[in-house]
Design a protein around this motif. Sequence first.
Motif, PDB file in Angstrom:
ATOM      1  N   GLY A 144      47.932  -2.788  36.878  1.00 32.65           N
ATOM      2  CA  GLY A 144      47.152  -2.292  37.453  1.00 32.65           C
ATOM      3  C   GLY A 144      47.262  -1.289  38.589  1.00 32.65           C
ATOM      4  O   GLY A 144      48.255  -1.718  39.181  1.00 32.65           O
ATOM      5  N   ILE A 145      46.296  -0.816  39.338  1.00 38.00           N
ATOM      6  CA  ILE A 145      46.692   0.148  40.846  1.00 38.00           C
ATOM      7  C   ILE A 145      45.711  -0.423  42.268  1.00 38.00           C
ATOM      8  O   ILE A 145      44.331  -0.684  41.639  1.00 38.00           O
ATOM      9  N   VAL A 146      46.321  -0.682  42.863  1.00 37.02           N
ATOM     10  CA  VAL A 146      45.259  -1.226  44.470  1.00 37.02           C
ATOM     11  C   VAL A 146      45.259  -0.061  45.225  1.00 37.02           C
ATOM     12  O   VAL A 146      46.700   0.781  45.649  1.00 37.02           O
ATOM     13  N   CYS A 147      44.520   0.675  45.888  1.00 37.28           N
ATOM     14  CA  CYS A 147      44.888   1.777  46.718  1.00 37.28           C
ATOM     15  C   CYS A 147      43.413   1.900  47.433  1.00 37.28           C
ATOM     16  O   CYS A 147      42.054   0.940  47.023  1.00 37.28           O
ATOM     17  N   GLY A 148      42.965   2.935  48.311  1.00 36.84           N
ATOM     18  CA  GLY A 148      42.217   3.260  48.990  1.00 36.84           C
ATOM     19  C   GLY A 148      41.570   4.163  49.121  1.00 36.84           C
ATOM     20  O   GLY A 148      41.473   4.740  48.415  1.00 36.84           O
ATOM     21  N   HIS A 149      41.456   5.355  50.624  1.00 33.37           N
ATOM     22  CA  HIS A 149      41.757   6.993  51.118  1.00 33.37           C
ATOM     23  C   HIS A 149      40.396   7.054  50.706  1.00 33.37           C
ATOM     24  O   HIS A 149      39.764   8.183  51.929  1.00 33.37           O
ATOM     25  N   ILE A 150      39.521   7.029  49.350  1.00 32.48           N
ATOM     26  CA  ILE A 150      38.380   7.645  49.601  1.00 32.48           C
ATOM     27  C   ILE A 150      37.240   6.449  50.018  1.00 32.48           C
ATOM     28  O   ILE A 150      36.052   7.720  49.667  1.00 32.48           O
ATOM     29  N   HIS A 151      36.924   5.554  51.011  1.00 32.63           N
ATOM     30  CA  HIS A 151      36.502   4.459  51.459  1.00 32.63           C
ATOM     31  C   HIS A 151      35.315   4.485  49.876  1.00 32.63           C
ATOM     32  O   HIS A 151      34.034   3.847  50.505  1.00 32.63           O
ATOM     33  N   CYS A 152      35.704   4.114  49.407  1.00 33.38           N
ATOM     34  CA  CYS A 152      34.498   3.655  48.056  1.00 33.38           C
ATOM     35  C   CYS A 152      35.144   2.554  47.244  1.00 33.38           C
ATOM     36  O   CYS A 152      36.128   2.593  46.156  1.00 33.38           O
ATOM     37  N   ALA A 153      35.061   1.449  48.002  1.00 36.50           N
ATOM     38  CA  ALA A 153      35.277   0.235  47.281  1.00 36.50           C
ATOM     39  C   ALA A 153      34.674  -0.386  45.701  1.00 36.50           C
ATOM     40  O   ALA A 153      33.793   0.101  45.563  1.00 36.50           O
ATOM     41  N   ASN A 154      36.098  -0.254  44.539  1.00 39.29           N
ATOM     42  CA  ASN A 154      35.582  -0.287  43.502  1.00 39.29           C
ATOM     43  C   ASN A 154      36.056  -1.075  42.397  1.00 39.29           C
ATOM     44  O   ASN A 154      37.564  -1.566  43.095  1.00 39.29           O
ATOM     45  N   MET A 155      36.212  -2.046  41.799  1.00 37.87           N
ATOM     46  CA  MET A 155      37.010  -2.560  40.230  1.00 37.87           C
ATOM     47  C   MET A 155      36.593  -1.957  39.543  1.00 37.87           C
ATOM     48  O   MET A 155      35.704  -1.849  38.684  1.00 37.87           O
TER      49      MET A 155
END
Length: 266
Positions: free
Chosen positions: A199-210
Amino acid sequence: MQGTQHYRAIWLSDIHLGYRDCKAEYLLDFLSKTTCDHLFLVGDVVDLWAMKRQVFWPASHQQVLNALLEKAQQGCQVIYVPGNHDETMRDYSGSVFQGIECHREYEYESLAYGKLLMLHGDEFDAAVKIGRLHSWVGDKGYDLLLFINRWVNRARSWFGFSYWSAAAYLKKRVKKAEAAIKRFEDAAIREASRRSVDGIVCGHIHCANMRYEDGILYLNDGDWVESCTAAVERTSGEIELLHWSDTQKQIDHLPPELTVITGRAA
């Protein structure tokens, strides 16, 4: 959600301390009511871009920084993966600052979902943006979104309503923005597959999602400018996305049983 809740891991990103739209008070409340074994700061903790334009550092922003340092001093493993707004800190990868470890990227063995790669996410900008003009227009449009968000919530507070992310609501209803978010998520999933992680965890785009796609977990923990979200891993292995403002709620979750079906996780 009353009292203090303990988690195995917490992911935070895009706090943007030093930027006037940072929701520091909500984050302070979250940090005061949660503990964890591992705290991952996935970039843009301090907004050095905004600080270059105008110095803005109220007491609440310093209190957030102090609270993060205190977590490390209390024995929590704190991992910091700098983003593009604090990219200067990437030069210090491998260093430790008052108990906080700085890494260019980091891999974490989750309880139920296997090995998770942590990157801020600006690595995937090429998959989202089309040229400098498109980028400039996007920045100006985002500033407008935050302006709208600021005034909508001031009006809501005057009438006794709770915080609501007008920026996130509008962004999800603009087709080009929705398509860009999809391209970003797809690029992140491809990178996880290329790197042979679960899996991969990130931020950056200000859009929480799974998303759980083709045996790969995509997890974006959101931000503390628009949506006030964090990702958490419970001691049972369940991973959740939480919204935390003047109201708190779970906005998404993935139970550990999912890995039994796919067989991906170690």
